[in-house]
Structure formats: C-alpha cells, structure tokens
Write a protein that holds these residues in place. Structure first.
Motif, PDB file in Angstrom:
ATOM      1  N   SER A   1      -6.294   0.861  -4.970  1.00  0.00           N
ATOM      2  CA  SER A   1      -6.046   2.049  -4.161  1.00  0.00           C
ATOM      3  C   SER A   1      -4.733   1.899  -3.399  1.00  0.00           C
ATOM      4  O   SER A   1      -4.436   0.828  -2.868  1.00  0.00           O
ATOM      5  CB  SER A   1      -7.195   2.264  -3.169  1.00  0.00           C
ATOM      6  N   ASN A   2      -3.966   2.970  -3.367  1.00  0.00           N
ATOM      7  CA  ASN A   2      -2.659   3.003  -2.700  1.00  0.00           C
ATOM      8  C   ASN A   2      -1.633   2.086  -3.360  1.00  0.00           C
ATOM      9  O   ASN A   2      -0.591   1.795  -2.762  1.00  0.00           O
ATOM     10  CB  ASN A   2      -2.794   2.659  -1.217  1.00  0.00           C
ATOM     11  N   ALA A   3      -1.939   1.628  -4.565  1.00  0.00           N
ATOM     12  CA  ALA A   3      -0.958   0.858  -5.325  1.00  0.00           C
ATOM     13  C   ALA A   3       0.121   1.811  -5.842  1.00  0.00           C
ATOM     14  O   ALA A   3      -0.008   3.037  -5.765  1.00  0.00           O
ATOM     15  CB  ALA A   3      -1.628   0.126  -6.473  1.00  0.00           C
ATOM     16  N   ILE A   4       1.176   1.244  -6.388  1.00  0.00           N
ATOM     17  CA  ILE A   4       2.326   2.042  -6.825  1.00  0.00           C
ATOM     18  C   ILE A   4       2.626   1.803  -8.302  1.00  0.00           C
ATOM     19  O   ILE A   4       2.591   0.667  -8.776  1.00  0.00           O
ATOM     20  CB  ILE A   4       3.566   1.708  -5.970  1.00  0.00           C
ATOM     21  N   LEU A   5       2.926   2.888  -8.992  1.00  0.00           N
ATOM     22  CA  LEU A   5       3.360   2.848 -10.385  1.00  0.00           C
ATOM     23  C   LEU A   5       4.801   3.323 -10.453  1.00  0.00           C
ATOM     24  O   LEU A   5       5.150   4.349  -9.873  1.00  0.00           O
ATOM     25  CB  LEU A   5       2.475   3.742 -11.248  1.00  0.00           C
ATOM     26  N   MET A   6       5.633   2.555 -11.158  1.00  0.00           N
ATOM     27  CA  MET A   6       7.017   2.964 -11.391  1.00  0.00           C
ATOM     28  C   MET A   6       7.268   3.000 -12.891  1.00  0.00           C
ATOM     29  O   MET A   6       6.954   2.042 -13.603  1.00  0.00           O
ATOM     30  CB  MET A   6       7.994   1.988 -10.723  1.00  0.00           C
ATOM     31  N   THR A   7       7.825   4.105 -13.367  1.00  0.00           N
ATOM     32  CA  THR A   7       8.164   4.244 -14.784  1.00  0.00           C
ATOM     33  C   THR A   7       9.623   4.654 -14.891  1.00  0.00           C
ATOM     34  O   THR A   7      10.330   4.755 -13.890  1.00  0.00           O
ATOM     35  CB  THR A   7       7.291   5.325 -15.451  1.00  0.00           C
ATOM     36  N   GLY A   8      10.079   4.893 -16.118  1.00  0.00           N
ATOM     37  CA  GLY A   8      11.394   5.485 -16.295  1.00  0.00           C
ATOM     38  C   GLY A   8      11.397   6.890 -15.718  1.00  0.00           C
ATOM     39  O   GLY A   8      10.334   7.482 -15.477  1.00  0.00           O
ATOM     40  N   HIS A   9      12.571   7.449 -15.524  1.00  0.00           N
ATOM     41  CA  HIS A   9      12.703   8.672 -14.740  1.00  0.00           C
ATOM     42  C   HIS A   9      11.871   9.841 -15.254  1.00  0.00           C
ATOM     43  O   HIS A   9      11.322  10.594 -14.465  1.00  0.00           O
ATOM     44  CB  HIS A   9      14.175   9.084 -14.681  1.00  0.00           C
ATOM     45  N   THR A  10      11.774  10.041 -16.549  1.00  0.00           N
ATOM     46  CA  THR A  10      11.062  11.225 -17.067  1.00  0.00           C
ATOM     47  C   THR A  10      10.006  10.841 -18.095  1.00  0.00           C
ATOM     48  O   THR A  10       9.617  11.654 -18.924  1.00  0.00           O
ATOM     49  CB  THR A  10      12.052  12.200 -17.714  1.00  0.00           C
ATOM     50  N   GLU A  11       9.492   9.640 -18.025  1.00  0.00           N
ATOM     51  CA  GLU A  11       8.603   9.150 -19.081  1.00  0.00           C
ATOM     52  C   GLU A  11       7.178   9.699 -18.994  1.00  0.00           C
ATOM     53  O   GLU A  11       6.420   9.586 -19.954  1.00  0.00           O
ATOM     54  CB  GLU A  11       8.569   7.624 -19.068  1.00  0.00           C
TER      55      GLU A  11
ATOM     56  N   ILE B   1       8.405   7.446  -7.300  1.00  0.00           N
ATOM     57  CA  ILE B   1       7.320   6.466  -7.360  1.00  0.00           C
ATOM     58  C   ILE B   1       6.009   7.225  -7.307  1.00  0.00           C
ATOM     59  O   ILE B   1       5.927   8.321  -6.748  1.00  0.00           O
ATOM     60  CB  ILE B   1       7.405   5.424  -6.229  1.00  0.00           C
ATOM     61  N   TYR B   2       4.967   6.641  -7.897  1.00  0.00           N
ATOM     62  CA  TYR B   2       3.655   7.265  -7.938  1.00  0.00           C
ATOM     63  C   TYR B   2       2.675   6.398  -7.157  1.00  0.00           C
ATOM     64  O   TYR B   2       2.458   5.242  -7.506  1.00  0.00           O
ATOM     65  CB  TYR B   2       3.180   7.435  -9.380  1.00  0.00           C
TER      66      TYR B   2
ATOM     67  N   SER C   1      -3.226  13.415 -12.047  1.00  0.00           N
ATOM     68  CA  SER C   1      -4.112  13.844 -10.974  1.00  0.00           C
ATOM     69  C   SER C   1      -4.537  12.695 -10.058  1.00  0.00           C
ATOM     70  O   SER C   1      -4.991  12.931  -8.945  1.00  0.00           O
ATOM     71  CB  SER C   1      -5.366  14.513 -11.556  1.00  0.00           C
ATOM     72  N   GLU C   2      -4.402  11.462 -10.509  1.00  0.00           N
ATOM     73  CA  GLU C   2      -4.778  10.320  -9.666  1.00  0.00           C
ATOM     74  C   GLU C   2      -3.591   9.765  -8.880  1.00  0.00           C
ATOM     75  O   GLU C   2      -3.705   8.715  -8.249  1.00  0.00           O
ATOM     76  CB  GLU C   2      -5.394   9.208 -10.524  1.00  0.00           C
ATOM     77  N   PHE C   3      -2.472  10.468  -8.913  1.00  0.00           N
ATOM     78  CA  PHE C   3      -1.265   9.969  -8.260  1.00  0.00           C
ATOM     79  C   PHE C   3      -0.674  11.003  -7.301  1.00  0.00           C
ATOM     80  O   PHE C   3      -0.803  12.209  -7.507  1.00  0.00           O
ATOM     81  CB  PHE C   3      -0.199   9.607  -9.300  1.00  0.00           C
ATOM     82  N   THR C   4      -0.035  10.496  -6.283  1.00  0.00           N
ATOM     83  CA  THR C   4       0.804  11.320  -5.409  1.00  0.00           C
ATOM     84  C   THR C   4       2.237  10.881  -5.619  1.00  0.00           C
ATOM     85  O   THR C   4       2.586   9.730  -5.338  1.00  0.00           O
ATOM     86  CB  THR C   4       0.419  11.122  -3.931  1.00  0.00           C
ATOM     87  N   PRO C   5       3.089  11.766  -6.143  1.00  0.00           N
ATOM     88  CA  PRO C   5       4.477  11.378  -6.387  1.00  0.00           C
ATOM     89  C   PRO C   5       5.296  11.456  -5.106  1.00  0.00           C
ATOM     90  O   PRO C   5       5.116  12.349  -4.285  1.00  0.00           O
ATOM     91  CB  PRO C   5       4.954  12.412  -7.404  1.00  0.00           C
ATOM     92  N   ILE C   6       6.191  10.513  -4.929  1.00  0.00           N
ATOM     93  CA  ILE C   6       7.139  10.539  -3.816  1.00  0.00           C
ATOM     94  C   ILE C   6       8.529  10.398  -4.416  1.00  0.00           C
ATOM     95  O   ILE C   6       8.799   9.452  -5.154  1.00  0.00           O
ATOM     96  CB  ILE C   6       6.868   9.413  -2.804  1.00  0.00           C
ATOM     97  N   PHE C   7       9.385  11.355  -4.087  1.00  0.00           N
ATOM     98  CA  PHE C   7      10.701  11.420  -4.703  1.00  0.00           C
ATOM     99  C   PHE C   7      11.792  10.887  -3.782  1.00  0.00           C
ATOM    100  O   PHE C   7      11.800  11.162  -2.586  1.00  0.00           O
ATOM    101  CB  PHE C   7      11.033  12.858  -5.098  1.00  0.00           C
TER     102      PHE C   7
END
Length: 521
Positions: free
Chosen positions: A252-262, A281-282, A269-275
């Motif tokens: 919970s509250n962990a972060i996922l980082m991917t390529g810019h548009t991947e 970051i998700y 729905s399980e993520f809150t994006p922050i730009f």
C-alpha cells in the motif's frame, strides 16, 4: 534448410508460441526476422524438420528452456546505461526515495524491484543513489532486486563488468567512487562495479507475463517497482497481464514507475498518478479508484487550466472552460453535445467524446475550444496524425494560441522528436511568458542533452514566476501536487544544477591547468 522449406503458417505458429510464452508480439512484416532466427536454430539443434523444432519449443524440458533463452535474446535488444533518463533520476533522488524513506520510518525497511533490468545498470544506479543513506542508516534493511527475461543479461549483471559505453552518462566523480578499471579491450577500458555496490543487489530470471512463475526473491511486497522501457515490446493484453503481476507485488502506498507512455489504455484503477515536469509516478492506492478506469493522457507532463473537484481524478491536459464540467451529465436537465464531450473527456471515455463532437450543430473547425478538446482526444487515443491535423487547424484559426503550440510540443515529445518539441516550447514561452510548464519541460529536454546551464536558467525563470501572484491566474499545471511542492521540487533541481555546473567548471579548470603545465614542459 531454406526459406522455401518453411511456410508462412509455420512461421506464424512460432510467432504465436513466442507471444504466449513471453508477450512479445511479432508483426507480419517481421516474418523474415523470424526465419533468420529459426533456421540457424534448427541447424544448431540438428533438426531437419520444422515440426520437431516446434515440438521442442512447445514442451517443458531443460533443452526447451535453454532454447527459449537463446531465442528471447534475439528479440530483445535493450538499450540501457547508468543514470539513464536524468528526469526520472531526479524524481527518484529528490521525490520518490525520500517519500518512501519517510513513510517507512517505523519498519526501517525499503524494498525495490527493477523489473526488466537488462544487464543491471538501472538497479545498480539505484544502489548508488541509496549509498549515502545506507551508510548513515545502518539499522535499515534495503533490498534491491533486478529481474529480466534474458538470462544472458542477468549473467552479465551478476558479473558487474561494463564497457565505457554503459558509463557514458556517469560523471568522473561517480565513476571513481563506484567503479574500478579492469583489463583493456579494443575500444578502451572495461569498468567493474565495486564489491560494496555489487553485493547489494540480487538478480533473478523472471517472465513478467507469466503470473504463475515467481522467483523466491520476489515473494514479498515492494515499496518501489521500476519497469521502464519494457512494455514497448508488448501489446495491450500482454501489458495488462504484466501490470497485474507487478501490481500484486506492490505494498500500500508503494510507487510504480514506467516509461513515459507505456501504460497507455490500461486499467489504472488501483493507482493515483502524480505528474511532474519530467515524468509521472503511480502511487498504489489502498482502495480502487473507480473514476480512474482508463488510460492517462498522452504526456508525461500534463497541464490543466481549470481545477476539478477533489474526488474526480483527472490526468488529461485541458484548456477548456469547464465551470460545470464535473457535474454528472444526468444531473443536468439539458446538456449540449459540447458539454457532454467535456464530461466524457474527463471520464476518459474518448470514443464517446468523438461521437458527441460529431453531433455538434455548428462547425467545430471554427471553435477553438472544440479543436483543442478534439486534438487532446485524438492524442489520448494514439491517433497522432489526426491530432496533428487538428492542431494545425487550431493554429490557422488562432495564430497566437499558446495552448495549441503546447499540445503540439507534447505530441512531438511523445514521438521522440525532441528538437521539434524544443522549438515549440520556446514558441509557447514567447506567446505566454508566464506559462511555467513550458519552462520546466524545456529545462528537462536541455538536461537530457547535458546543457545544464540552460536548464538552470529556465528553472530559475520558472521559480520567479511561480513565486509571483500573477502565476495564480493559471490553475496548478501538474495534477497531484500543490504549487508549494512544485516550487520546492524546482529549488531542489536548481541545487542539482549548481552541483553539476560546479563539477563541470572544476573539471574544465583542471584540464586547463594540465594543458598549461604540458605546454610549459
């Protein structure tokens, strides 16, 4: 055996096996590449019949596993190096890692997984970023894991020996601190990661689209998962499978980082994006966000000029006046097609946006608001040529529309056209000197080109604007962060610019002194 001995149907059957096993897609145009790979493999396995080779791949045995490993490394040609993508490195260093360290103060544990790590440069970069923290917080347990589907790359990572090409983005100070030179090769020196860093990382084989194969090192919940430039090999269905596997390993509250548009067109729905200006970051939410069952926008750097209600998660660029856009269409007695299109856009239902605009009673070509909305919709649907055509119409309608030029810049950035994006962002600044996103995103482009002095000047300008009351005429340019947070982040990047420029100036002075001494002697 020749090409004529293998039919198109047989080639396609191999392509289907490859897809089922790895998620890698091979278009019809790639059949010649498949044959170039398959025919030598038949000879290497001393097989004269295609069906025998197909059966070998379609079974579970040690020989089959080895054959799959030999094939996979032919299809994945990863381009990676240390400290790749300085924008995301800045986010990790100044935002992501400090945030995770702060929220894990009680457990004093930090678990990070680099999924699709290739030959290890990315996960070793993380180890370097955390090195000072590890030394000053010896009571913390930090776990770093790197996995890849290519076993040869994993073996390279475990050895920790790299060519100068992998260190092309490493400054002299970092190289001397974390690497030692080894035997010379034809192109120059090789470099060995120091043992202290090498021993901090665990490496393992993993197939992201195989949800049933979990290496023991992955039997935990991670605080940060980085999966960059991996999904570009997959179609939407394979991305969804891999995303499910990755999501299941996030705390919970962990972060996922991917390529810019991947993650385009994926269920987030399980993520809150922050730009941020450099990337997105998700944050893994504790509860599913039903309002975010759609893809995020085209860009890693979205900007909005109208604020939405807090409960509505919006990730699209929007330049429209949506005073009542957040109301449900059902709550309004009579809603125009234009207002419906706005609402559908906010909800991420882009095909419905097109349907509503097509039903407009007036000519949308003469309506700037509709043109911008239409362009954003085409971009979010991945229809770049249509988006470009629509933006050209917008510029013809309103020659000095900075919103249109900003969207054009984002469109070119999506397609990897940094030079055009750079030119357009300069145009935006000329047309609207107070528009902060243009400064910050142009600075990110300059930083990638190692033009740190130019990046610094742009960030200084952005900071002056943000600290002035006139900036308030724009809504917050990046979804998910407050203005004060954006100001603090920009200040941190400016400090980073100072450090880099000081190192560069010091190195230049040293070189000049050496040249002067050499001239004297």
């Amino acid at each position: 055996m020749t090409y004529l001995d293998i039919s198109n149907e047989e080639i396609l059957s191999i392509a289907e096996l490859l897809y089922q096993r790895t998620g890698l897609t091979q278009p019809q145009s790639n059949q010649s590449k498949l044959m170039d790979i398959i025919i030598p493999r038949l000879e290497a396995n001393q097989l004269s019949d295609f069906k025998q080779y197909y059966n070998l791949l379609n079974q579970y045995s040690q020989q089959s596993e080895q054959e799959w490993n030999d094939i996979i490394k032919k299809f994945t040609v990863p381009e990676t190096y240390f400290f790749r993508d300085l924008g995301q490195i800045n986010l990790l260093k100044h935002i992501v890692l400090p945030k995770l360290i702060k929220q894990n103060q009680k457990s004093k544990q930090l678990k990070i997984w680099s999924a699709g790590c290739s030959s290890g440069e990315e996960v070793f970069t993380l180890a370097m970023l955390l090195n000072d923290f590890r030394h000053s917080h010896k009571d913390w347990k930090i776990t770093l894991v790197g996995t890849d589907i290519n076993q040869d790359k994993i073996n390279t990572a475990r050895k920790g020996v790299y060519t100068q090409w992998s260190l092309r983005n490493v400054d002299e100070y970092t190289r001397e601190k974390f690497f030692s030179p080894v035997f010379p090769v034809a192109t120059g020196k090789n470099w060995q990661i120091i043992e202290e860093i090498q021993h901090q990382v665990l490496f393992a084989y993993d197939n992201l689209v195989d949800e049933y194969h979990i290496d023991p090192v992955l039997n935990t919940q991670f605080d940060l998962i980085i999966c960059r430039n991996v999904f570009i090999y997959f179609d939407n269905e394979s991305i969804a499978r891999a995303l499910n596997k990755v999501t299941s390993k996030l705390s919970s509250n962990a972060i996922l980082m991917t390529g810019h548009t991947e993650l385009f067109n994926q269920n987030l729905s399980e993520f809150t994006p922050i730009f941020y200006p450099e990337s997105v970051i998700y944050v893994h939410s504790q509860q599913k966000n039903k309002d975010f069952f759609h893809s995020y926008t085209l860009v890693p750097t979205p900007s909005i000029l109208f604020k939405q209600k807090k409960q509505k998660v919006n990730t699209e660029i929007s330049f429209i006046d949506a005073k009542e856009a957040n109301q449900s269409p059902d709550d309004k007695p009579e809603v125009s097609h234009k207002e419906m299109a706005k609402q559908y856009f906010i909800d991420g239902q882009y095909k419905q946006v097109l349907e509503q605009i097509n039903q407009l009673d007036f000519n949308s070509d003469s309506d700037m608001e509709c043109l911008l909305l239409l362009a954003q919709t085409y971009i979010n649907l991945g229809q770049y040529s249509q988006a470009d055509k629509t933006l050209q119409q917008a510029v013809q309608l309103e020659q000095f529309s900075y919103q249109a030029y900003y969207l054009m810049a984002q469109l070119h950035q999506l397609q990897g056209h940094d030079q055009q994006s750079q030119r357009l962002l300069n145009q935006v600044i000329y047309l609207e000197p107070d528009y902060v996103p243009a400064y910050l995103e142009l600075a990110a482009i300059y930083e990638q080109k190692k033009l740190h002095d130019k990046a610094q000047l742009l960030r200084q300008s952005a900071l002056v604007i943000m600290q002035d009351d006139k900036f308030r005429k724009f809504s917050l340019p990046y979804e998910g962060i407050e203005i004060d947070e954006l100001i603090d982040y920009t200040k941190m990047l400016l400090l980073e610019d100072d450090i880099i420029n000081n190192k560069f100036n010091s190195l230049s002075n040293n070189n000049m002194q050496l040249e002067e001494k050499a001239h004297v002697y």
